[in-house]
Design an enzyme around this catalytic site. Structure first.
Site, short mmCIF file in Angstrom:
data_model
loop_
_atom_site.label_atom_id
_atom_site.label_comp_id
_atom_site.label_asym_id
_atom_site.label_seq_id
_atom_site.Cartn_x
_atom_site.Cartn_y
_atom_site.Cartn_z
N CYS A 1 4.45 47.59 16.69
CA CYS A 1 4.79 46.78 17.87
C CYS A 1 5.41 45.44 17.49
O CYS A 1 6.57 45.44 17.06
CB CYS A 1 3.59 46.66 18.79
SG CYS A 1 4.07 46.44 20.51
N GLU B 1 -2.51 53.10 16.31
CA GLU B 1 -3.88 52.72 15.94
C GLU B 1 -4.88 52.96 17.08
O GLU B 1 -6.09 53.05 16.85
CB GLU B 1 -3.92 51.25 15.50
CG GLU B 1 -4.00 50.21 16.59
CD GLU B 1 -2.69 50.03 17.38
OE1 GLU B 1 -1.67 50.64 17.01
OE2 GLU B 1 -2.70 49.28 18.38
N HIS C 1 1.71 52.24 19.67
CA HIS C 1 0.42 51.86 19.06
C HIS C 1 -0.33 53.09 18.56
O HIS C 1 -1.23 53.60 19.22
CB HIS C 1 -0.42 51.07 20.06
CG HIS C 1 0.10 49.71 20.30
ND1 HIS C 1 -0.26 48.63 19.53
CD2 HIS C 1 1.02 49.26 21.18
CE1 HIS C 1 0.40 47.57 19.94
NE2 HIS C 1 1.19 47.93 20.93
#
Ligand SMILES: N[C@@H](CCC(=O)NCCCC(=O)O)C(=O)O
Length: 254
Positions: free
Chosen positions: A113, A223, A221
């Protein structure tokens, strides 16, 4: 027994109740431990005082995390941000030289990001500051008044570059990804290759074409809830494999 990998995560610099902090969003820390099986090493936003060379000899990889803050547009030749825009000069002054040095040193790097935006700016590219205001572009922001699960839920599809490194590593040419950003890559830096795009043409993933090791940035994202998503697991798996291979090569050469 492999020694544990150490993965550096550059921090944001933030004043909380008037007190200076260096902070990292926990989901990146949990991805380093859970998805990479590595030890997270938080890197303070020391700017010009950051001992980059000493740091890069001690970490096996670099994960450049997202942040609500934005890269200062002066870093890529644009005029001042609108009043009230959240910036983080200490982070910019830390991550941009750190990214360039890590690429030169061949330290594997995954940028997420804000991280992919920093990667592009560090290598000479520019950003759209409000991509949702650009003609033909969709709104890539997440609803502010929603739960985190809603904000980080998959919200659009990306097309991975056929035959590209990501499509090959992830075993697919399409993916559903989340989207939590106002800004996006505008002019692509000279030695970045596009690895994924959104339906509106927004660049969603890049690879450093001439990097000696794994050097990838994604606008989404991975994660977040990585364990529930095959593409996220594959991306982290490729990152971890690159770090392990480099660590083994350095061990044998020692
Ligand atoms: N501020 C930039 C970058 C967006 C970004 O990194 N979002 C993540 C927010 C918090 C997090 O999940 O780490 C932009 O708006 O484009």
């Amino acid at each position: 027994m492999d020694a544990a990998l150490l993965v550096g995560i550059p921090a944001d610099f933030r004043y909380l109740a008037g007190t200076p902090f260096h902070i990292v969003n926990e989901k990146y820390v949990l991805a380093v431990t859970g998805a990479l099986g590595a030890v997270p090493v938080l890197i303070p936003a020391l700017a010009e005082a950051l001992p980059i060379d000493a740091l890069l000899t001690r970490i096996d990889g670099l994960l450049i995390p997202g942040s609500p803050s934005n890269v200062d547009p002066a870093r890529y030749g644009n005029g001042a941000s609108p009043a009230g825009t959240l910036k983080d000069a200490r982070r910019d002054a830390s991550t941009l030289p750190l990214i360039r040095a890590a690429l030169t040193a061949g330290v594997p790097l995954l940028a997420i990001c804000r991280g992919v935006q920093e990667l592009n700016v560090a290598l000479g590219g520019t950003l759209h500051e409000r991509v949702h205001e650009e003609e033909g572009r969709h709104d890539h922001r997440a609803p502010l008044d929603a739960s985190i699960d809603v904000r980080y839920a998959p919200s659009h599809r990306v097309q991975l570059a056929p035959g590209g490194m990501l499509a090959t590593a992830l075993g697919t040419e399409q993916a559903a990804v989340n989207s939590v950003h106002w800004q996006a890559i505008d002019r692509l830096a000279p030695n970045l290759d596009v690895e994924a795009t959104a339906e509106d043409g927004t660049i969603e993933a890049v690879r450093v074409a001439d990097a000696p090791n794994f050097a990838v940035g994604v606008q989404w994202h991975p994660e977040y809830r990585f364990a529930d998503d095959a593409v996220s697991r594959a991306l982290f798996g490729a990152f971890a494999a690159a770090m392990r291979a480099r660590a083994e090569k350095l061990r044998r050469a020692a």
